[in-house]
Design an enzyme around this catalytic site. Sequence first.
Site, PDB file in Angstrom:
ATOM      1  N   SER A 245       0.855  -1.190   0.000  1.00 47.51           N
ATOM      2  CA  SER A 245       0.000   0.000   0.000  1.00 47.51           C
ATOM      3  C   SER A 245       0.889   1.237   0.000  1.00 47.51           C
ATOM      4  CB  SER A 245      -0.900   0.010   1.225  1.00 47.51           C
ATOM      5  OG  SER A 245      -0.124   0.329   2.361  1.00 47.51           O
ATOM      6  N   LYS A 246       0.241   2.385   0.010  1.00 45.41           N
ATOM      7  CA  LYS A 246       0.984   3.645  -0.032  1.00 45.41           C
ATOM      8  C   LYS A 246       1.983   3.776   1.120  1.00 45.41           C
ATOM      9  CE  LYS A 246      -1.797   6.856  -2.685  1.00 45.41           C
ATOM     10  NZ  LYS A 246      -2.808   7.895  -2.596  1.00 45.41           N
ATOM     11  N   ARG A 247       1.698   3.091   2.215  1.00 47.42           N
ATOM     12  CA  ARG A 247       2.646   3.120   3.339  1.00 47.42           C
ATOM     13  C   ARG A 247       4.042   2.705   2.895  1.00 47.42           C
ATOM     14  NH1 ARG A 247       1.992  -1.006   6.460  1.00 47.42           N
ATOM     15  NH2 ARG A 247       0.246  -1.850   5.297  1.00 47.42           N
TER      16      ARG A 247
END
Length: 467
Positions: A245-247
């Site tokens: 994910s964007k994390r």
Amino acid sequence: MTTVRTRFAPSPTGFLHLGSARTALFAWAFARRHRGTFILRIEDTDVERSTQEAVQAIFDAMSWLGLDYDEGPFFQIQRMDRYRAVIDEMLARGLAYHCYTSPQELDALRAAQMARGEKPRYDGRWRPENIAANGLTPPPGVKPVVRFRNPDEGSVVWNDAVKGTIEIANAELDDLIVARSDGTPTYNFCVVVDDLDTRITHVVRGDDHVNNTPRQINMILALGAAVPSYAHLPTVLGDDGHKLSKRHGAVSVMQYEEEGFLPEALINFLARLGWAHGDDEVFTRDELVAWFDIAHVNPAPARFDADKLRWLNHEHMKRLAADELGRRLQPFLERAGLDLANGPPVEEVAMLLRDRTPTLVEMADAAHYFYATPHVPAEKLAEFVTAGNRPALVELYEVFATLPWSRESIGAALKSGATKHGLKPPQIMMALRMIVTGTRETPAIDAVLAPLGRDATRARMKAGLDL
Ligand code: GLU
């Protein structure tokens, strides 16, 4: 033998994620490997979440990666009449039926089933044969949904090319809504109609769709069509083991372009997310196509490794011919506002920096001083230009005026200049590097000065030495 036909069917609800790009790549590589047909289908029936920008992002990413398609793009939103026609046909053939159960009734049904410890599922109360027994009549003014009549007995079995045999009992599945009360078709149904109409032979998609597959297979069988083969690709995890994910930083394909990665490297990297060909790590798109075998996809989740991507990118940069590497670097220099007429040919600079910079962005950063005079603060210069080496540097400035301008002669002049002044070559080289480039991190200084040119070198020395 039937020709292979695969598709990539993204939903245009954001940027194109690395995980989706991996799906696209595997479907594409499979089609290309078998000289088949690769189809692009945009699943845009969710009008709330679909955007034109997201459609464009899909086109941009596919074109940047070089994932060319032979048919499409097909847009589901343009196929509503076709879906309605198939629903009418299913109703006419008794494969589907109208259901008037209200949301409140469904809630009550669900609560009762859960209270009995059962899995909540629609109970088929509006199936034509049950209507009379249940004492039901269509409530006036209510628009029904359309439900597909799922088989009650037996099970759905398919031999997944990645996950092996999967079997789901029909008792686990209820009668799926194929059209909402406003007449709009639902997701799983549209997928079935599209896959049949485009004669897809192999469905390659993420394993988040495994639960949809038995429902889709049942509809395909009910329609009397041939069931395609399925390959459900493993999830892509971040380096911490959580779903990517964007994390984890950039997950949009096009952000990698902006960050100076080559499409060749991204293709190579994506291919290795769940697939391998022996010990081969660095390979080309053509090699991937020649080697790709869906049966070799590892069912275990794949892990994203940012360091590996950088390493692969560097390897692919080193494999490019000089003019091609220069061509790739050029837009990054232009983006930085540099005047390329004001320095050496880009390909020469690219070749000089190639071993030190793993991305085009880093290469462009490192190339700055070739095209713009660096601003070196006086205090900084004073750390390098001292009373000890200044006379040697001043003399070099004079020597450079008439020196035949080549890397070899510059190198020789630096050495003899140092010796003459009782210095070691590094004692003048670092100072000269700071004066001319404003940084300590450059290739060998003679290799830098040669392409930079006599005039630029001397102009910077004049200013730096305050001559
Ligand atoms: N639109 C779905 C997605 O983006 C893919 C559906 C399919 O491949 O069947 O995940």
